[in-house]
Design a protein around this motif. Structure first.
Motif, PDB file in Angstrom:
ATOM      1  N   ILE A 177      -6.818  -5.689  -3.968  1.00  0.00           N
ATOM      2  CA  ILE A 177      -5.967  -5.022  -4.962  1.00  0.00           C
ATOM      3  C   ILE A 177      -6.755  -4.750  -6.243  1.00  0.00           C
ATOM      4  O   ILE A 177      -6.520  -3.751  -6.934  1.00  0.00           O
ATOM      5  N   LEU A 231       2.347   1.804  -3.436  1.00  0.00           N
ATOM      6  CA  LEU A 231       1.327   2.273  -4.377  1.00  0.00           C
ATOM      7  C   LEU A 231       0.937   3.720  -4.106  1.00  0.00           C
ATOM      8  O   LEU A 231       0.616   4.466  -5.032  1.00  0.00           O
ATOM      9  N   ASP A 232       0.972   4.131  -2.840  1.00  0.00           N
ATOM     10  CA  ASP A 232       0.694   5.533  -2.516  1.00  0.00           C
ATOM     11  C   ASP A 232       1.714   6.462  -3.172  1.00  0.00           C
ATOM     12  O   ASP A 232       1.394   7.604  -3.516  1.00  0.00           O
ATOM     13  N   ALA A 238       0.826  -1.208   0.000  1.00  0.00           N
ATOM     14  CA  ALA A 238       0.000   0.000   0.000  1.00  0.00           C
ATOM     15  C   ALA A 238       0.862   1.260   0.000  1.00  0.00           C
ATOM     16  O   ALA A 238       0.573   2.225  -0.724  1.00  0.00           O
ATOM     17  N   LEU A 283      -7.047  -1.793   0.240  1.00  0.00           N
ATOM     18  CA  LEU A 283      -5.971  -2.613   0.797  1.00  0.00           C
ATOM     19  C   LEU A 283      -5.843  -2.394   2.300  1.00  0.00           C
ATOM     20  O   LEU A 283      -5.722  -3.354   3.074  1.00  0.00           O
ATOM     21  N   THR A 322      -5.520   3.215  -2.422  1.00  0.00           N
ATOM     22  CA  THR A 322      -5.077   2.089  -1.592  1.00  0.00           C
ATOM     23  C   THR A 322      -6.015   1.836  -0.417  1.00  0.00           C
ATOM     24  O   THR A 322      -5.764   0.932   0.378  1.00  0.00           O
ATOM     25  N   ALA A 354      -8.632  -1.677  -5.408  1.00  0.00           N
ATOM     26  CA  ALA A 354      -7.696  -0.550  -5.400  1.00  0.00           C
ATOM     27  C   ALA A 354      -7.410  -0.078  -6.821  1.00  0.00           C
ATOM     28  O   ALA A 354      -7.319   1.126  -7.092  1.00  0.00           O
ATOM     29  N   ILE A 359      -2.223   2.799 -10.043  1.00  0.00           N
ATOM     30  CA  ILE A 359      -2.323   1.459  -9.470  1.00  0.00           C
ATOM     31  C   ILE A 359      -2.730   0.508 -10.588  1.00  0.00           C
ATOM     32  O   ILE A 359      -3.826   0.620 -11.143  1.00  0.00           O
TER      33      ILE A 359
END
Length: 214
Positions: free
Chosen positions: A175, A106-107, A103, A187, A184, A178, A112
């Motif tokens: 996911i 991905l942030d 997470a 998640l 995120t 997301a 994503i």
């Protein structure tokens, strides 16, 4: 002087490097566009190689895709999931760490794209048994690593394989959401609910159970 082919690309005597570039470019293309929407021309251009070099290392697109699954997708699952679980003091800690690290990464990214294993499973498993076998092999190993950690942590009558399957299915769904939401939040929410689930089971640690025996 180094000779150049008609395409203008320099010939280099680095077959391992060429193969790596092809695999990296293909894995990236599959993650962004999928297997069916990626052509060999796309791969040649992205990898900066000739069509001859591509076909020398990977005679068909299917052979290339199987290599990506076995060498890049499996590697990603190992890095982001198996290693955190193996190195953690317990299964719950390892699962929480995997969710948090993914997470957080991905942030920091702008897009994503989802789980590469999940993406290819949805696209390829029904159509081809070889793809299905390669992908299921990665899921099997993923499930085994989590289940083994659970067995080491907990005593009592519970199905570690089923619980590991539940964890992977929860992550796969989170996911996917997301990716759909480009956030995120699913998640992090899923990680919290899994933590609550583990606490609610109140399964004693194996070492504590052994210590309580007369």
């Amino acid at each position: 002087m180094t000779k150049k082919p008609a395409s203008g690309r320099s010939r280099t005597n680095d077959p391992a490097g060429v193969r790596k570039r092809i695999l990296d470019a293909t894995a990236d293309a599959f993650q962004k566009r999928g297997y069916h929407s990626t052509s060999t021309h796309d791969i040649v251009r992205a990898a900066g190689v000739t069509a001859g070099a591509l076909h020398h290392h990977f005679p068909t697109k299917k052979v290339l895709a199987l290599s990506v699954i076995q060498e890049r997708v499996a590697q990603a699952v190992d890095k982001h999931w198996l290693e955190p679980v193996r190195s953690a003091r317990g299964a719950q800690e390892g699962i929480r760490t995997a969710f948090e690290q993914i997470a957080s990464a991905l942030d920091r990214s702008r897009t994503i794209l989802g789980c590469p294993l999940n993406n290819l499973a949805l696209e390829l498993c029904v159509a081809d048994p070889e793809f299905r076998e390669a992908i299921e092999g990665i899921y099997d190993n993923w499930r085994k690593v989590i289940a083994d950690k659970l067995r080491a942590d907990f005593a009592g009558t519970f199905d570690a394989d089923a619980l590991a399957t539940f964890v992977i299915a929860s992550y796969s769904g989170a996911i996917a959401q997301a990716k759909a939401r480009q956030s995120t939040a699913p998640l992090r929410s899923c990680a919290e609910q899994l933590a609550l689930h583990f606490r609610s089971r109140r399964m004693p640690k194996a070492k504590d159970a052994r210590a309580s025996r007369p």
